[in-house]
Design a protein around this motif. Structure first.
Motif, PDB file in Angstrom:
ATOM      1  N   PRO A 366       1.226  -1.032  -0.064  1.00  0.00           N
ATOM      2  CA  PRO A 366      -0.342   0.319   0.387  1.00  0.00           C
ATOM      3  C   PRO A 366       0.951   1.621  -0.324  1.00  0.00           C
ATOM      4  O   PRO A 366       2.044   1.275   0.492  1.00  0.00           O
ATOM      5  CB  PRO A 366      -1.053  -0.131   1.604  1.00  0.00           C
ATOM      6  N   GLY A 367       0.339   2.085  -0.814  1.00  0.00           N
ATOM      7  CA  GLY A 367       1.156   3.369  -0.638  1.00  0.00           C
ATOM      8  C   GLY A 367      -0.078   4.667  -0.456  1.00  0.00           C
ATOM      9  O   GLY A 367      -1.467   4.360  -0.907  1.00  0.00           O
ATOM     10  N   PRO A 368       0.942   5.390  -1.090  1.00  0.00           N
ATOM     11  CA  PRO A 368      -0.680   7.047  -1.635  1.00  0.00           C
ATOM     12  C   PRO A 368      -1.089   6.932  -2.358  1.00  0.00           C
ATOM     13  O   PRO A 368      -2.631   7.650  -2.226  1.00  0.00           O
ATOM     14  CB  PRO A 368       0.000   7.977  -1.329  1.00  0.00           C
ATOM     15  N   ASP A 369      -1.340   6.226  -3.454  1.00  0.00           N
ATOM     16  CA  ASP A 369      -2.028   6.186  -4.413  1.00  0.00           C
ATOM     17  C   ASP A 369      -2.664   4.820  -4.153  1.00  0.00           C
ATOM     18  O   ASP A 369      -2.830   4.912  -5.193  1.00  0.00           O
ATOM     19  CB  ASP A 369      -1.091   6.347  -5.771  1.00  0.00           C
ATOM     20  N   TRP A 370      -1.865   3.507  -3.147  1.00  0.00           N
ATOM     21  CA  TRP A 370      -2.863   2.481  -3.104  1.00  0.00           C
ATOM     22  C   TRP A 370      -3.497   2.174  -1.765  1.00  0.00           C
ATOM     23  O   TRP A 370      -2.337   1.004  -1.281  1.00  0.00           O
ATOM     24  CB  TRP A 370      -1.599   1.867  -4.102  1.00  0.00           C
ATOM     25  N   SER A 371      -4.347   2.870  -1.200  1.00  0.00           N
ATOM     26  CA  SER A 371      -4.396   2.404   0.231  1.00  0.00           C
ATOM     27  C   SER A 371      -5.617   1.516  -0.109  1.00  0.00           C
ATOM     28  O   SER A 371      -6.645   2.260  -1.064  1.00  0.00           O
ATOM     29  CB  SER A 371      -4.597   4.319   0.109  1.00  0.00           C
ATOM     30  N   PRO A 372      -5.668   1.104   1.036  1.00  0.00           N
ATOM     31  CA  PRO A 372      -6.948   0.287   1.645  1.00  0.00           C
ATOM     32  C   PRO A 372      -8.215   1.302   1.553  1.00  0.00           C
ATOM     33  O   PRO A 372      -8.347   2.419   1.829  1.00  0.00           O
ATOM     34  CB  PRO A 372      -6.494  -0.701   2.719  1.00  0.00           C
ATOM     35  N   VAL A 373      -9.438   0.259   1.688  1.00  0.00           N
ATOM     36  CA  VAL A 373     -10.951   1.296   1.977  1.00  0.00           C
ATOM     37  C   VAL A 373     -11.780   0.363   2.514  1.00  0.00           C
ATOM     38  O   VAL A 373     -11.932  -1.020   1.740  1.00  0.00           O
ATOM     39  CB  VAL A 373     -11.826   1.635  -0.171  1.00  0.00           C
ATOM     40  N   ALA A 374     -12.148   0.509   3.245  1.00  0.00           N
ATOM     41  CA  ALA A 374     -13.184   0.049   4.295  1.00  0.00           C
ATOM     42  C   ALA A 374     -14.745   0.191   3.238  1.00  0.00           C
ATOM     43  O   ALA A 374     -14.877   0.755   2.423  1.00  0.00           O
ATOM     44  CB  ALA A 374     -13.225   0.195   5.496  1.00  0.00           C
ATOM     45  N   TRP A 375     -15.324  -1.374   3.513  1.00  0.00           N
ATOM     46  CA  TRP A 375     -16.603  -1.295   3.127  1.00  0.00           C
ATOM     47  C   TRP A 375     -17.169  -0.165   3.573  1.00  0.00           C
ATOM     48  O   TRP A 375     -18.204   1.034   2.798  1.00  0.00           O
ATOM     49  CB  TRP A 375     -17.853  -2.135   3.787  1.00  0.00           C
ATOM     50  N   ASP A 376     -17.664   0.746   5.017  1.00  0.00           N
ATOM     51  CA  ASP A 376     -18.524   1.346   5.267  1.00  0.00           C
ATOM     52  C   ASP A 376     -18.270   3.013   4.495  1.00  0.00           C
ATOM     53  O   ASP A 376     -18.848   3.539   4.286  1.00  0.00           O
ATOM     54  CB  ASP A 376     -18.456   2.125   6.983  1.00  0.00           C
ATOM     55  N   ASP A 377     -17.430   3.092   3.951  1.00  0.00           N
ATOM     56  CA  ASP A 377     -16.292   4.364   2.964  1.00  0.00           C
ATOM     57  C   ASP A 377     -16.519   4.276   2.329  1.00  0.00           C
ATOM     58  O   ASP A 377     -16.454   5.809   0.915  1.00  0.00           O
ATOM     59  CB  ASP A 377     -14.907   4.476   3.528  1.00  0.00           C
ATOM     60  N   TYR A 378     -17.122   2.446   1.269  1.00  0.00           N
ATOM     61  CA  TYR A 378     -17.185   2.276  -0.269  1.00  0.00           C
ATOM     62  C   TYR A 378     -17.806   4.206  -0.915  1.00  0.00           C
ATOM     63  O   TYR A 378     -17.333   4.418  -2.021  1.00  0.00           O
ATOM     64  CB  TYR A 378     -17.295   1.266  -0.389  1.00  0.00           C
ATOM     65  N   PRO A 379     -19.244   3.628  -0.298  1.00  0.00           N
ATOM     66  CA  PRO A 379     -19.763   4.730  -1.271  1.00  0.00           C
ATOM     67  C   PRO A 379     -19.380   6.239  -2.083  1.00  0.00           C
ATOM     68  O   PRO A 379     -19.368   7.283  -2.566  1.00  0.00           O
ATOM     69  CB  PRO A 379     -20.897   4.799   0.070  1.00  0.00           C
ATOM     70  N   ASP A 380     -18.999   7.000  -0.977  1.00  0.00           N
ATOM     71  CA  ASP A 380     -18.438   7.954  -0.292  1.00  0.00           C
ATOM     72  C   ASP A 380     -16.609   8.660  -0.734  1.00  0.00           C
ATOM     73  O   ASP A 380     -16.401   9.169  -2.572  1.00  0.00           O
ATOM     74  CB  ASP A 380     -17.936   8.899   1.420  1.00  0.00           C
ATOM     75  N   GLU A 381     -16.073   7.577  -0.778  1.00  0.00           N
ATOM     76  CA  GLU A 381     -14.688   7.331  -1.469  1.00  0.00           C
ATOM     77  C   GLU A 381     -14.279   6.696  -2.893  1.00  0.00           C
ATOM     78  O   GLU A 381     -12.860   6.901  -3.169  1.00  0.00           O
ATOM     79  CB  GLU A 381     -13.411   6.805  -0.625  1.00  0.00           C
ATOM     80  N   VAL A 382     -15.329   5.674  -3.048  1.00  0.00           N
ATOM     81  CA  VAL A 382     -15.185   5.348  -4.512  1.00  0.00           C
ATOM     82  C   VAL A 382     -16.089   5.271  -5.416  1.00  0.00           C
ATOM     83  O   VAL A 382     -15.563   6.133  -6.283  1.00  0.00           O
ATOM     84  CB  VAL A 382     -15.107   3.439  -4.134  1.00  0.00           C
ATOM     85  N   VAL A 383     -16.982   5.593  -4.832  1.00  0.00           N
ATOM     86  CA  VAL A 383     -18.619   5.765  -5.946  1.00  0.00           C
ATOM     87  C   VAL A 383     -18.508   6.949  -6.634  1.00  0.00           C
ATOM     88  O   VAL A 383     -18.512   7.766  -7.398  1.00  0.00           O
ATOM     89  CB  VAL A 383     -20.021   4.970  -5.130  1.00  0.00           C
TER      90      VAL A 383
END
Length: 739
Positions: A366-383
């Motif tokens: 993982p790094g600044p351009d490759w970071s994990p995302v939790a399912w609770d944050d998926y709608p705001d941070e991915v969608v």
């Protein structure tokens, strides 16, 4: 080895493989034996004379060369590192209950217990031989929560146990119950019995060594031209012996699998039939989760850190929707198999990172351009980020095409802002005139008067809409695909096999919905540069961080030049103008292609032009993104056993073929509609476990958006979409916030 019929057949085939090895050794020793005979005859005075002396010299030289070549080939075969499957090692201290379950199962089957356990982000389980000296574990890492204080395989630096490693699919641990997992693993663990037989083990080592030697020779020969002749000769000999062993090795593995299945029939046979249904269900849920949910996040530079837990949520949602899956969710009250792990969350995170590495080609850390995302944050941070990034790209392409932002500035409060109405009006306006109207004497695309015109002329009754520049170029085929991995050859070892010894399932499919040929490279559509010279995105920049392309200059073609599958991307230059064919070629881009696919021509050439330009833009962004190596090492216990596999051959199994230009246009228009809904009626981004990103209006999922967008994109009919917008109160003329 037991008395099963399959075990006896496997041993017979193993002896046939070993006979091929003995024959090869005999051929190598034959000239040396002849030289010994001639030398002995000369020493005893029986074979004397000038002829015999010449024969002794020639045969001795040939024997020396053959022995030297045989020694080199044998050394390469013995030292070549066989390929192994990428896995996450699980030490006994990290899963004592799981090790206890496997050992009890081996005792019931009266077979040796596996030497270690590893997890793979796949819906399959098998045995893998890692007894080669090159497969010794790396030096121990302090504080490793998964591998233990002495590494993944204890304090020794070399593996000494002869038993194979048990590889378990990580989705099984989260979806299956403990009894179901034991029933599924029974035929796999039973394979350690035949594997322990000396003849079968020796035959497997020989075949795996030949396979590794072929891969090493192909790889080294392509990298070092000086060694190419020697590598070609060694590779030819190895392939010759490998072809001779192919039939016997395949039948040997089938015999081992049959013997293991026969021995496992006495262990939980009835439960195993029920558990096989769960295997198929887990396979379907895992495939859906990767392709619909994880893949959009991977494309955005984020990787979901709880993929295995997501499988449970996806299959639970499936059981709620589908009556055929009723009763599966009721099993969740029993003890899940992941309880056999001491820290399921840590193991899930490591398996999720490895899944992104295998199926998408993401960085290993993982790094600044490759970071994990939790399912609770998926709608705001991915969608939300995905939709706004796609909407911004769509408007950048419209700017490059010369489409004005507001059809009627007097009726719009913010005429310079990006609006959905701009997209709708552009895709539903009349067809543009023939591009010949924009040709001038100074235009590179000008056709001399003496050449016969190739255009069919403007269509009757059509004229360009006000404020829209006529199209003066041609688009590449709108269904041309781009490769998401910029590496044109993701597997530098053509002869290697990530799973060369699947004991339990010889013909297993390593991954759901994978591209069967990941080595096929696809070149992104070149397209004209949308920025000025010297302002192209630098490698490593994210697609969303690129600057908006400037509008085309007068006389510059607005559609990227046509590029076939074998064309390389055009380098940026000070002159981006190309010869522009007529509109008929633009329309024919959606016609029958050279492969015989009879796709109907587009109802709206503007849709074809926009799709082609989007495809070129996305292709340039994907080619410019270089996966970052990561800012630092993983946290303790979160890394796969990366010392056992090649680090440059990813993605091994691409999930889907590259998206076509039509699919990209539909995705971008959908993103623009969703952004308009979020900014006007307060809609929110959501996560559907089976369909991925979804739009929520008043907390309810919107199910009927896709066919309305396809009607606009494919047929140029905005009626269904405009009606839907009116029903929900979405104002297409209101500017939206872009990413």
């Amino acid at each position: 080895m037991g008395v099963e019929v399959g075990a006896q057949a496997a041993r017979a085939r193993a002896l046939a493989v070993l006979r091929i090895r003995s024959r090869a050794l005999a051929v190598a020793l034959l000239p040396a034996a002849a030289a010994v005979i001639l030398g002995a005859g000369g020493a005893t005075g029986h074979l004397v004379g000038p002829g015999w002396d010449s024969a002794r010299a020639i045969v001795g030289a040939v024997a020396a060369v053959v022995l030297l070549a045989a020694a080199v080939i044998g050394l390469v075969v013995a030292r070549a590192r066989p390929a192994v499957s990428p896995t996450v090692a699980v030490a006994e201290g990290a899963a004592p209950d799981l090790y206890r379950l496997v050992r009890d199962l081996a005792d019931r089957l009266d077979v040796p217990a596996p030497s270690a356990i590893a997890l793979t982000p796949d819906c399959d389980s098998w045995l893998e031989d890692r007894t080669h000296a090159a497969h010794g574990p790396p030096p121990p890492r302090d504080g490793d929560e998964i591998a233990g204080p002495g590494g993944a395989h204890g304090p020794l630096h070399r593996r000494t146990a002869a038993a194979p490693v048990l590889v378990i699919g990580s989705p099984f641990l989260w979806w299956m119950r403990v009894g179901e997992l034991r029933a599924v693993l029974a035929p796999v663990v039973a394979g350690t019995g035949p594997s322990a037989h000396p003849d079968i083990a020796a035959a497997r080592r020989f075949v795996r060594g030949l396979d590794a030697a072929v891969a090493v020779c192909a790889h080294q020969g392509s990298r070092r031209p000086v060694l190419r002749p020697a590598c070609s000769g060694i590779g030819w000999v190895a392939r010759l012996m490998l072809r001779g062993c192919q039939l016997h090795a395949g039948e040997m593995e089938r015999g081992v699998a049959a013997a293991a299945a026969e021995r496992a029939q006495a262990v939980d046979y009835g439960l195993r039939i029920v558990a096989q249904e769960q295997v198929g269900l887990a396979y379907a849920g895992w495939d859906r989760l990767l392709t619909r949910v994880a893949l959009p996040a991977w494309r955005m530079g984020r990787w979901p850190s709880r993929l295995d837990a997501g499988v449970v949520a996806a299959l639970t949602e499936l059981s709620r929707r589908d009556r055929l899956a009723e009763g599966f969710a009721s099993r969740l009250g029993e003890r899940p198999a992941c309880d056999l792990l001491e820290e399921p969350g840590t193991v899930d995170e490591a398996a999720s990172l490895l899944a992104a590495r295998l199926f998408h080609g993401g960085p290993a850390e993982p790094g600044p351009d490759w970071s994990p995302v939790a399912w609770d944050d998926y709608p705001d941070e991915v969608v939300d980020r995905k939709w706004r990034t796609d909407a911004a790209r769509l408007h950048r392409v419209l700017d490059a095409l010369g489409v004005r932002r507001a059809p009627d500035p007097a009726t719009v409060r913010h005429p310079g802002g990006p609006t959905l109405a701009r997209v709708l009006d552009h895709l539903t306006d009349g067809l543009p005139p023939a591009p010949g109207a924009t040709y001038g004497t100074s235009d590179p695309g000008h056709r001399p008067a003496e050449q016969p015109p190739t255009s069919t002329g403007p269509l009757a009754g059509t004229r360009p809409s006000a404020g829209t520049r006529p199209l003066t170029g041609t688009a590449p085929a709108a269904d041309k695909a781009r490769n998401p991995n910029p590496n044109p050859n993701p597997n530098p070892n053509p002869g290697s096999n990530p799973n060369p010894n699947p004991t339990s399932t010889p013909g297993r499919n390593p991954s759901p919905s994978r591209n069967p040929d990941p080595n096929v490279s696809r070149t992104p559509d070149p397209g004209p540069a949308a920025t000025s010279p010297g302002s192209s995105p630098s490698p490593g920049s994210s697609p969303s961080s690129g600057s908006a392309p400037s509008s085309a200059a007068p006389g510059e073609p607005l559609i990227p030049p046509e590029a076939g599958p074998g064309h390389a991307p055009a380098a940026a230059s000070t002159d981006h103008r190309e010869t522009a064919p007529d509109l008929a070629r633009l329309v024919s881009a959606f016609g029958p292609d050279s492969d015989g696919n009879d796709d109907p021509p587009p109802a709206n050439p503007r849709s074809a032009a926009l799709a082609a330009r989007l495809g070129a833009e996305v292709g340039r962004e994907e080619a410019a993104v270089v996966p970052a190596a990561g800012a630092g090492p993983l946290a303790a216990g979160q890394g796969p056993d990366s010392a056992l596999w090649d680090d440059t051959a990813f993605p091994l199994f691409p999930l889907q073929p590259p998206r076509t230009d039509r699919e990209l246009l539909a995705d971008h228009v959908t993103a623009m509609v969703c952004c308009a809904a979020m900014d006007t009626v307060g809609a929110t981004p959501g996560l559907d476990w089976l369909d991925g990103p979804t739009l929520l209006v008043d907390g309810e999922r919107v199910p009927d958006l896709t066919p309305r967008v396809l009607s606009l994109v494919e047929d140029g009919d905005a009626g269904p979409l405009r009606t839907w917008l009116v029903e929900l109160g979405i104002r297409p003329e209101k500017p939206v916030r872009l990413g």
